[in-house]
Design a protein around this motif. Structure first.
Motif, short mmCIF file in Angstrom:
data_model
loop_
_atom_site.label_atom_id
_atom_site.label_comp_id
_atom_site.label_asym_id
_atom_site.label_seq_id
_atom_site.Cartn_x
_atom_site.Cartn_y
_atom_site.Cartn_z
N LEU A 1 0.84 -1.20 0.00
CA LEU A 1 0.00 0.00 0.00
C LEU A 1 0.88 1.26 0.00
CD1 LEU A 1 -2.64 -1.11 2.67
CD2 LEU A 1 -2.74 -1.37 0.18
N PRO A 2 1.04 1.90 -1.15
CA PRO A 2 1.90 3.09 -1.22
C PRO A 2 1.39 4.26 -0.38
CG PRO A 2 0.64 2.83 -3.25
CD PRO A 2 0.41 1.58 -2.46
N GLU A 3 0.10 4.25 -0.04
CA GLU A 3 -0.45 5.34 0.77
C GLU A 3 0.00 5.27 2.22
OE1 GLU A 3 -2.24 3.03 -0.78
OE2 GLU A 3 -3.89 3.87 -1.96
N VAL A 4 0.51 4.12 2.63
CA VAL A 4 0.94 3.94 4.01
C VAL A 4 2.41 4.32 4.12
CG1 VAL A 4 1.28 2.26 5.86
CG2 VAL A 4 -0.77 2.13 4.42
N ALA A 5 2.69 5.39 4.86
CA ALA A 5 4.06 5.90 4.98
C ALA A 5 4.91 5.08 5.93
CB ALA A 5 4.03 7.36 5.43
N ALA A 6 4.26 4.50 6.95
CA ALA A 6 4.96 3.69 7.95
C ALA A 6 3.93 2.85 8.67
CB ALA A 6 5.73 4.57 8.93
N ALA A 7 4.39 1.87 9.42
CA ALA A 7 3.49 1.03 10.19
C ALA A 7 3.93 1.02 11.64
CB ALA A 7 3.47 -0.39 9.64
N GLU A 8 2.95 1.04 12.53
CA GLU A 8 3.22 0.94 13.97
C GLU A 8 2.70 -0.41 14.44
OE1 GLU A 8 2.95 3.98 17.60
OE2 GLU A 8 0.97 3.20 17.03
N LEU A 9 3.60 -1.20 14.97
CA LEU A 9 3.30 -2.57 15.37
C LEU A 9 2.89 -2.61 16.85
CD1 LEU A 9 3.44 -5.65 14.77
CD2 LEU A 9 5.86 -5.55 15.36
N ASN A 10 1.66 -3.06 17.09
CA ASN A 10 1.16 -3.21 18.46
C ASN A 10 1.46 -4.63 18.91
OD1 ASN A 10 -0.24 -3.42 20.84
ND2 ASN A 10 -2.25 -2.92 19.99
N ILE A 11 2.37 -4.77 19.87
CA ILE A 11 2.73 -6.10 20.36
C ILE A 11 2.14 -6.36 21.74
CG2 ILE A 11 4.81 -6.36 18.97
CD1 ILE A 11 6.48 -5.48 21.36
N SER A 12 1.17 -5.53 22.13
CA SER A 12 0.50 -5.72 23.43
C SER A 12 -0.71 -6.64 23.27
CB SER A 12 0.06 -4.37 24.00
OG SER A 12 1.16 -3.53 24.20
N CYS A 13 -0.52 -7.74 22.54
CA CYS A 13 -1.61 -8.67 22.25
C CYS A 13 -1.18 -10.08 22.64
CB CYS A 13 -1.94 -8.65 20.75
SG CYS A 13 -2.47 -7.05 20.14
N PRO A 14 -2.14 -10.90 23.07
CA PRO A 14 -1.79 -12.28 23.45
C PRO A 14 -1.58 -13.18 22.25
CG PRO A 14 -4.14 -11.92 23.70
CD PRO A 14 -3.54 -10.59 23.34
N ASN A 15 -0.58 -14.02 22.33
CA ASN A 15 -0.33 -15.02 21.29
C ASN A 15 -1.21 -16.23 21.60
OD1 ASN A 15 0.62 -16.98 19.54
ND2 ASN A 15 2.78 -16.55 19.90
N VAL A 16 -2.31 -16.38 20.86
CA VAL A 16 -3.28 -17.42 21.19
C VAL A 16 -2.72 -18.82 20.95
CG1 VAL A 16 -5.24 -15.92 20.73
CG2 VAL A 16 -4.33 -17.33 18.88
N LYS A 17 -1.62 -18.93 20.21
CA LYS A 17 -1.02 -20.23 19.96
C LYS A 17 0.12 -20.54 20.94
CE LYS A 17 -2.22 -20.83 15.09
NZ LYS A 17 -1.69 -21.14 13.73
N ALA A 18 0.35 -19.63 21.89
CA ALA A 18 1.42 -19.85 22.87
C ALA A 18 0.90 -19.65 24.28
CB ALA A 18 2.59 -18.91 22.58
N GLY A 19 -0.31 -20.13 24.52
CA GLY A 19 -0.87 -20.07 25.86
C GLY A 19 -1.33 -18.70 26.29
N GLY A 20 -1.46 -17.76 25.35
CA GLY A 20 -1.95 -16.43 25.68
C GLY A 20 -0.89 -15.46 26.15
#
Length: 315
Positions: free
Chosen positions: A128-147
């Motif tokens: 997507l050329p309209e997206v200048a950068a991405a901010e990664l939210n890592i404050s989420c549970p990994n449902v495949k690693a026990g949450g």
């Protein structure tokens, strides 16, 4: 008129650079507090901002948590929205056309519940050329690693950042959670894994109780605490992270006015995000930008970069 006179006539420069992004000023909304931009357009011209950060996006639409999911607290707010969003397909179809009319860089915040989802989102955003950068939210549970929350384990955080970095063409900003023992450990982990910049902090986990009903004030029981109450903690963590990593840091947490933003900049943040203040006053960010310019004029500062990292700790 010589160059010095031209500079004084034009006013102080508020321009900053974050991971190759040139921003006209260091002020942007915190994800989740600004919708997709259109919601605030009636109040001011979005081109006044340094950047626009969208509400967090996922692969598929997400309804979020049941209500009540917002509660006011002393000098702050608890929220348990549950990352409600329209999903990336609807965002591109219904939201991006509005944002294209502005010259302000668009930064898309995104998240996933598995490594595969994070990787797929990165691949989609890369195209997507309209997206200048991405901010990664890592404050989420990994449902495949026990949450386990990606952002509370250095190994898990590094793994997801490295995966996203492989697929994403744009600059990658990683948003850190403060709900850890030592935020500098997390900062080093994401920098080494490929983060181009770091934003900190996300909200602190909190809880409030209605003493009359003796029930939690949020249906989700707990939520993220934001607002002025967390600012001293956020400034401290930003200061620590700035001293730990080489990539630029974006300060977030309880900024309500220009003086608050300046605390983060002086502590070393190269830009700031404004969150809860947008709910209190839709015009908060333009006012903060004007306040930064006023401060520079009063202090005889010609470039905001002279303020960044100018904290005096000795003498």
């Amino acid at each position: 008129m010589n160059r010095a006179q031209q500079t004084r006539a034009a006013g102080p420069s508020l321009a900053v650079e974050i991971a190759g992004l040139h921003l006209k000023n260091p002020v942007m909304p915190a994800s989740g507090t600004f919708g997709y931009g259109e919601e605030y357009a009636p109040f001011f011209n979005l081109d006044e901002l340094g950047a626009i950060i969208t509400k967090g996006l996922s692969l598929r639409p997400k309804a979020g948590n049941p209500t009540p999911r917002i509660a006011e607290t002393t000098s702050g707010m608890l929220n348990a929205i549950g990352l409600q969003n329209v999903g990336i397909d609807a965002f591109m179809r219904d939201k991006m056309p509005f944002l294209r009319q502005f010259h302000t860089p668009v930064i898309v915040n995104f998240f996933g519940n598995t490594l595969d989802e994070y990787g797929e989102m990165a691949r989609r955003l890369a195209d997507l050329p309209e997206v200048a950068a991405a901010e990664l939210n890592i404050s989420c549970p990994n449902v495949k690693a026990g949450g386990i929350v990606f952002g509370t384990d250095p190994g898990a955080a590094a793994e997801v950042v490295a995966l996203v970095r492989r697929h994403l063409r744009q600059p990658l900003i990683v948003k850190l959670t403060p709900n850890v023992t030592d935020i500098t450990v997390m900062a080093r982990a994401v920098e080494e894994a490929g983060a181009d910049a770091i934003s900190c902090i996300n909200t602190l986990t909190g809880m409030a109780v209605d003493i009359r009903t003796r029930r939690p004030r949020l249906a989700n029981l707990t939520g993220g605490l934001s607002g002025p109450a967390i600012r001293p903690l956020a400034v401290r963590m930003v200061y620590q992270v700035v001293r730990t990593v080489k990539v630029p840091v974006i300060g977030v947490g309880g900024i309500m006015r220009a003086e608050d933003a300046l605390e983060f900049l002086i502590a070393g943040a190269r830009a700031v995000q404004v969150g809860t203040a947008n709910f209190v006053d839709p015009g908060a960010m333009p006012a903060i930008i004007a306040g930064l310019e006023k401060y520079c004029r009063e202090q005889g500062v010609t470039d905001i970069n002279q303020v960044i990292g100018s904290l005096k700790t000795e003498g």
